[in-house]
Design a protein around this motif. Structure first.
Motif, mmCIF file in Angstrom:
data_model
loop_
_atom_site.group_PDB
_atom_site.id
_atom_site.type_symbol
_atom_site.label_atom_id
_atom_site.label_comp_id
_atom_site.label_asym_id
_atom_site.label_seq_id
_atom_site.Cartn_x
_atom_site.Cartn_y
_atom_site.Cartn_z
ATOM 1 N N ASP A 14 0.856 -1.187 0.000
ATOM 2 C CA ASP A 14 0.000 0.000 0.000
ATOM 3 C C ASP A 14 0.895 1.241 0.000
ATOM 4 N N LEU A 15 0.979 1.903 -1.135
ATOM 5 C CA LEU A 15 1.831 3.084 -1.267
ATOM 6 C C LEU A 15 1.389 4.203 -0.338
ATOM 7 N N ASP A 16 0.119 4.260 -0.023
ATOM 8 C CA ASP A 16 -0.370 5.308 0.875
ATOM 9 C C ASP A 16 0.249 5.199 2.264
ATOM 10 N N LYS A 17 0.586 3.986 2.701
ATOM 11 C CA LYS A 17 1.240 3.822 4.004
ATOM 12 C C LYS A 17 2.630 4.448 3.996
ATOM 13 N N ILE A 18 3.327 4.322 2.885
ATOM 14 C CA ILE A 18 4.650 4.949 2.759
ATOM 15 C C ILE A 18 4.497 6.463 2.759
ATOM 16 N N LYS A 19 3.524 6.971 2.024
ATOM 17 C CA LYS A 19 3.289 8.419 1.990
ATOM 18 C C LYS A 19 2.980 8.952 3.386
ATOM 19 N N THR A 20 2.136 8.239 4.116
ATOM 20 C CA THR A 20 1.778 8.660 5.472
ATOM 21 C C THR A 20 3.007 8.667 6.380
ATOM 22 N N SER A 21 3.840 7.650 6.263
ATOM 23 C CA SER A 21 5.059 7.579 7.081
ATOM 24 C C SER A 21 6.018 8.723 6.761
ATOM 25 N N ILE A 22 6.144 9.036 5.489
ATOM 26 C CA ILE A 22 7.016 10.157 5.088
ATOM 27 C C ILE A 22 6.446 11.466 5.629
ATOM 28 N N TYR A 23 5.142 11.634 5.503
ATOM 29 C CA TYR A 23 4.487 12.849 6.013
ATOM 30 C C TYR A 23 4.727 12.997 7.519
ATOM 31 N N ARG A 24 4.534 11.926 8.267
ATOM 32 C CA ARG A 24 4.731 11.975 9.722
ATOM 33 C C ARG A 24 6.190 12.272 10.068
ATOM 34 N N ALA A 25 7.106 11.649 9.350
ATOM 35 C CA ALA A 25 8.523 11.903 9.601
ATOM 36 C C ALA A 25 8.876 13.354 9.294
ATOM 37 N N SER A 26 8.252 13.914 8.251
ATOM 38 C CA SER A 26 8.537 15.314 7.913
ATOM 39 C C SER A 26 8.035 16.239 9.011
ATOM 40 N N ASP A 27 6.909 15.892 9.620
ATOM 41 C CA ASP A 27 6.413 16.669 10.760
ATOM 42 C C ASP A 27 7.361 16.556 11.947
ATOM 43 N N ASP A 28 7.788 15.320 12.250
ATOM 44 C CA ASP A 28 8.701 15.100 13.375
ATOM 45 C C ASP A 28 10.015 15.845 13.172
ATOM 46 N N ALA A 29 10.490 15.871 11.934
ATOM 47 C CA ALA A 29 11.753 16.529 11.619
ATOM 48 C C ALA A 29 11.590 18.043 11.474
ATOM 49 N N GLU A 30 10.349 18.499 11.556
ATOM 50 C CA GLU A 30 10.029 19.912 11.344
ATOM 51 C C GLU A 30 10.533 20.394 9.987
ATOM 52 N N GLN A 31 10.380 19.506 8.992
ATOM 53 C CA GLN A 31 10.723 19.805 7.608
ATOM 54 C C GLN A 31 9.527 19.414 6.733
ATOM 55 N N PRO A 32 8.452 20.198 6.837
ATOM 56 C CA PRO A 32 7.232 19.814 6.120
ATOM 57 C C PRO A 32 7.443 19.745 4.609
ATOM 58 N N LEU A 33 6.845 18.718 4.036
ATOM 59 C CA LEU A 33 6.864 18.547 2.586
ATOM 60 C C LEU A 33 5.458 18.781 2.062
ATOM 61 N N ASN A 34 5.373 19.271 0.839
ATOM 62 C CA ASN A 34 4.040 19.397 0.257
ATOM 63 C C ASN A 34 3.640 18.065 -0.372
ATOM 64 N N GLU A 35 2.378 17.952 -0.698
ATOM 65 C CA GLU A 35 1.845 16.690 -1.219
ATOM 66 C C GLU A 35 2.543 16.273 -2.508
ATOM 67 N N SER A 36 2.904 17.240 -3.329
ATOM 68 C CA SER A 36 3.572 16.944 -4.590
ATOM 69 C C SER A 36 4.948 16.309 -4.347
ATOM 70 N N ASP A 37 5.705 16.849 -3.383
ATOM 71 C CA ASP A 37 7.003 16.268 -3.047
ATOM 72 C C ASP A 37 6.849 14.831 -2.570
ATOM 73 N N ILE A 38 5.879 14.614 -1.697
ATOM 74 C CA ILE A 38 5.651 13.272 -1.159
ATOM 75 C C ILE A 38 5.232 12.321 -2.274
ATOM 76 N N ASP A 39 4.365 12.770 -3.171
ATOM 77 C CA ASP A 39 3.930 11.930 -4.294
ATOM 78 C C ASP A 39 5.105 11.564 -5.190
ATOM 79 N N ASN A 40 5.987 12.530 -5.470
ATOM 80 C CA ASN A 40 7.142 12.267 -6.325
ATOM 81 C C ASN A 40 8.099 11.272 -5.680
#
Length: 88
Positions: A14-40
């Motif tokens: 499930d690719l969405d699980k990877i996207k969610t994990s990346i999103y959460r890690a970006s929040d934890d790292a205080e380096q927010p990514l936009n949806e386009s970056d995460i999709d790429n």
């Protein structure tokens, strides 16, 4: 494709699980990514997983591929947070 989880269970990839994990890690790292970056980034990861040409992949392999892709994309701090979050 199936993913072999750390506890031995299998589930559908499930690719969405990877996207969610990346999103959460970006929040934890205080380096927010936009949806386009995460999709790429997720798209590149999915390609790398498909290139393995296997019916099942261990979750540890997926974790390594995600960390490698984040680092290749210049998100070294984010890769560290992603890796830490998946070791818990």
């Amino acid at each position: 494709m199936k993913v072999i989880k750390k506890d031995g269970r299998t589930q559908k990839f499930d690719l969405d699980k990877i996207k969610t994990s990346i999103y959460r890690a970006s929040d934890d790292a205080e380096q927010p990514l936009n949806e386009s970056d995460i999709d790429n980034i997720a798209g590149d990861i999915e390609t790398n997983i498909k290139d393995l040409k296997k019916d099942s992949v261990n979750s540890y392999v997926i974790q390594e591929l995600v960390v490698d892709q984040l680092e290749k994309s210049g998100f070294n701090v984010l890769a560290k947070y992603y890796n830490l979050g998946n070791l818990e």
